[in-house]
Motif scaffolding. Structure first.
Motif, PDB file in Angstrom:
ATOM      1  N   SER A  81     -11.146  11.138  -3.333  1.00  0.00           N
ATOM      2  CA  SER A  81     -11.021  10.501  -4.820  1.00  0.00           C
ATOM      3  C   SER A  81      -9.363   9.633  -4.351  1.00  0.00           C
ATOM      4  N   LEU A  82      -8.430  10.269  -4.312  1.00  0.00           N
ATOM      5  CA  LEU A  82      -7.633  10.272  -4.425  1.00  0.00           C
ATOM      6  C   LEU A  82      -6.570   9.626  -3.293  1.00  0.00           C
ATOM      7  N   ILE A  83      -7.337   9.636  -1.774  1.00  0.00           N
ATOM      8  CA  ILE A  83      -7.075   8.790  -1.078  1.00  0.00           C
ATOM      9  C   ILE A  83      -7.988   7.463  -1.317  1.00  0.00           C
ATOM     10  N   GLY A  84      -8.950   7.312  -1.713  1.00  0.00           N
ATOM     11  CA  GLY A  84      -9.581   5.813  -2.103  1.00  0.00           C
ATOM     12  C   GLY A  84      -8.395   5.307  -3.173  1.00  0.00           C
ATOM     13  N   LEU A  85      -8.267   5.114  -4.026  1.00  0.00           N
ATOM     14  CA  LEU A  85      -7.142   4.860  -5.083  1.00  0.00           C
ATOM     15  C   LEU A  85      -5.761   4.315  -4.641  1.00  0.00           C
ATOM     16  N   ILE A  86      -6.023   5.359  -3.599  1.00  0.00           N
ATOM     17  CA  ILE A  86      -4.441   5.220  -3.422  1.00  0.00           C
ATOM     18  C   ILE A  86      -4.040   3.756  -2.074  1.00  0.00           C
ATOM     19  N   LEU A  87      -5.315   3.689  -1.173  1.00  0.00           N
ATOM     20  CA  LEU A  87      -5.382   3.153  -0.570  1.00  0.00           C
ATOM     21  C   LEU A  87      -6.254   1.662  -0.747  1.00  0.00           C
ATOM     22  N   ALA A  88      -6.737   1.348  -2.013  1.00  0.00           N
ATOM     23  CA  ALA A  88      -7.065   0.428  -2.808  1.00  0.00           C
ATOM     24  C   ALA A  88      -5.573  -0.633  -2.990  1.00  0.00           C
ATOM     25  N   PHE A  89      -5.062   0.501  -3.727  1.00  0.00           N
ATOM     26  CA  PHE A  89      -3.670  -0.635  -3.671  1.00  0.00           C
ATOM     27  C   PHE A  89      -2.493  -0.512  -2.401  1.00  0.00           C
ATOM     28  N   GLY A 137      -1.875  -6.135   1.897  1.00  0.00           N
ATOM     29  CA  GLY A 137      -2.423  -7.425   2.383  1.00  0.00           C
ATOM     30  C   GLY A 137      -1.446  -8.391   1.473  1.00  0.00           C
ATOM     31  N   ASN A 138      -0.582  -8.306   0.369  1.00  0.00           N
ATOM     32  CA  ASN A 138       0.164  -9.541   0.046  1.00  0.00           C
ATOM     33  C   ASN A 138       1.705  -9.731   0.796  1.00  0.00           C
ATOM     34  N   LEU A 139       1.692  -8.834   0.880  1.00  0.00           N
ATOM     35  CA  LEU A 139       3.407  -8.326   1.476  1.00  0.00           C
ATOM     36  C   LEU A 139       3.140  -9.034   2.826  1.00  0.00           C
ATOM     37  N   LEU A 140       1.990  -8.618   4.146  1.00  0.00           N
ATOM     38  CA  LEU A 140       1.829  -9.057   4.931  1.00  0.00           C
ATOM     39  C   LEU A 140       1.943 -11.018   4.977  1.00  0.00           C
ATOM     40  N   GLU A 141       1.202 -11.266   4.194  1.00  0.00           N
ATOM     41  CA  GLU A 141       1.417 -12.775   3.533  1.00  0.00           C
ATOM     42  C   GLU A 141       2.371 -13.529   3.494  1.00  0.00           C
ATOM     43  N   GLY A 142       3.778 -12.687   2.999  1.00  0.00           N
ATOM     44  CA  GLY A 142       4.497 -13.245   2.526  1.00  0.00           C
ATOM     45  C   GLY A 142       4.985 -13.354   0.951  1.00  0.00           C
ATOM     46  N   GLY A 143       4.237 -12.893   0.312  1.00  0.00           N
ATOM     47  CA  GLY A 143       4.039 -13.211  -1.140  1.00  0.00           C
ATOM     48  C   GLY A 143       4.983 -11.602  -1.672  1.00  0.00           C
ATOM     49  N   HIS A 144       5.781 -11.269  -3.028  1.00  0.00           N
ATOM     50  CA  HIS A 144       6.106 -10.663  -3.792  1.00  0.00           C
ATOM     51  C   HIS A 144       4.811  -9.899  -4.771  1.00  0.00           C
ATOM     52  N   VAL A 145       5.454  -8.249  -4.380  1.00  0.00           N
ATOM     53  CA  VAL A 145       5.015  -7.786  -5.379  1.00  0.00           C
ATOM     54  C   VAL A 145       5.057  -8.825  -7.297  1.00  0.00           C
ATOM     55  N   SER A 146       5.778  -9.415  -7.148  1.00  0.00           N
ATOM     56  CA  SER A 146       6.277  -9.200  -8.497  1.00  0.00           C
ATOM     57  C   SER A 146       5.148 -10.434  -8.699  1.00  0.00           C
ATOM     58  N   SER A 147       5.047 -11.217  -7.711  1.00  0.00           N
ATOM     59  CA  SER A 147       3.301 -12.949  -7.995  1.00  0.00           C
ATOM     60  C   SER A 147       2.368 -12.344  -8.658  1.00  0.00           C
ATOM     61  N   LEU A 148       2.504 -10.472  -8.838  1.00  0.00           N
ATOM     62  CA  LEU A 148       0.846  -9.796  -8.955  1.00  0.00           C
ATOM     63  C   LEU A 148       1.096  -9.478  -9.926  1.00  0.00           C
ATOM     64  N   VAL A 149       2.057  -9.692 -11.440  1.00  0.00           N
ATOM     65  CA  VAL A 149       2.940  -9.658 -12.132  1.00  0.00           C
ATOM     66  C   VAL A 149       2.422 -10.549 -12.987  1.00  0.00           C
ATOM     67  N   ASN A 150       1.204 -10.353 -13.786  1.00  0.00           N
ATOM     68  CA  ASN A 150       1.841 -11.363 -15.248  1.00  0.00           C
ATOM     69  C   ASN A 150       0.799 -10.719 -16.037  1.00  0.00           C
ATOM     70  N   GLY A 151       1.509 -10.741 -17.332  1.00  0.00           N
ATOM     71  CA  GLY A 151       1.445 -10.318 -18.637  1.00  0.00           C
ATOM     72  C   GLY A 151       0.225 -10.533 -19.943  1.00  0.00           C
ATOM     73  N   PRO A 152      -0.160 -12.057 -19.744  1.00  0.00           N
ATOM     74  CA  PRO A 152      -1.089 -13.028 -19.906  1.00  0.00           C
ATOM     75  C   PRO A 152      -2.244 -13.009 -19.394  1.00  0.00           C
ATOM     76  N   ALA A 153      -2.375 -12.332 -18.138  1.00  0.00           N
ATOM     77  CA  ALA A 153      -3.359 -12.322 -17.245  1.00  0.00           C
ATOM     78  C   ALA A 153      -4.345 -11.387 -17.449  1.00  0.00           C
TER      79      ALA A 153
END
Length: 246
Positions: A5-13, A19-35
């Motif tokens: 379970s621990l491995i699964g949770l870590i692997l999901a993140f 994947g987001n970083l490899l595509e040139g994105g930033h972690v901040s782009s996935l952080v959105n309070g209203p969403a």
């Protein structure tokens, strides 16, 4: 601790963020309070509306099973039953009284006490079956709370996406307002789908599997106790109970 379970949770993140970083994105782009508010709040609200209070409280209680599942030792349980049967053959059923008093498992303790009290096998079966079936249903209903949340989350994510697009369409004349609305639209969808498929649905299935395994263990105890009540040979009891092994 359940390492899988621990491995699964870590692997999901790692999969999502990596994947987001490899595509040139930033972690901040996935952080959105209203969403997050729309998806998490809406999903929780739908679950609260659907589930009775007892099921929701139990769901919160057993969430820790994902990382710290209850210990279910089928081989150890068989060994204990064989020990009880040998004691009963040597000292009679009353010889199990001291064993019942020191037994930590409430279910096994109740069964041993019924043996000591001289209850008929049919009575023992009816009493203990009610216990383990009731507990199984209670835990399965609790797991279904997470299953229902996994069903609602993607739909709530779509609602968030539509709300974001409505915001975008209402501000077409002001380009400075477009970015926020589009971000809410896409991030809400990600939150809904990811939370359902990477957490809520897997959690529900894992909790169901643990609940069913506990029921199998209790059913094994029940069959063992009935065999003792009927005076079966310890060796034949052992052979019978080995059928419960995985």
């Amino acid at each position: 601790m359940d390492v899988l379970s621990l491995i699964g949770l870590i692997l999901a993140f790692v999969a999502i963020l990596g994947g987001n970083l490899l595509e040139g994105g930033h972690v901040s782009s996935l952080v959105n309070g209203p969403a997050a508010l729309i998806v998490l709040g809406g999903t929780l609200a739908a679950a609260l509306l659907q589930a009775p209070m007892s099921a929701f409280k139990r769901a919160v209680q057993i969430l820790r099973w994902i990382l710290f599942p209850p210990r279910i030792d089928l081989p150890g349980g068989i060994d204990r039953i064989i020990g009880w049967s040998m004691t009963a053959r040597k000292e009679g059923l009353l010889g199990l009284e001291s064993v019942a008093d020191s037994e930590p498992d409430p279910y096994a303790r109740k069964g041993l006490q019924l043996l000591v009290d001289g209850a008929e096998p049919a009575s023992i079966r009816s009493i203990l079956e009610v216990d383990f079936i009731t507990q199984e249903n209670r835990d399965i209903q609790a797991a279904k709370v997470y299953e229902s949340m996994g069903g609602y989350a993607p739909t709530i994510g779509i609602i968030g996406a539509v709300m974001g697009l409505i915001h975008v369409m209402g501000n077409l004349a002001d380009p400075s307002q477009l970015g926020g609305g589009i971000a809410v639209a896409f991030v809400a969808t990600i939150y809904g789908v990811a939370s359902a498929n990477l957490f809520l649905l897997p959690v529900a299935n894992k909790l169901k599997a643990i609940a069913l395994r506990q029921s199998r263990y209790r059913e094994m105890l029940l069959e063992g106790l009935l065999s003792i009540a009927e005076g079966e040979n310890p060796r034949s009891i052992e052979l019978k109970l080995q059928g419960f092994m995985e």
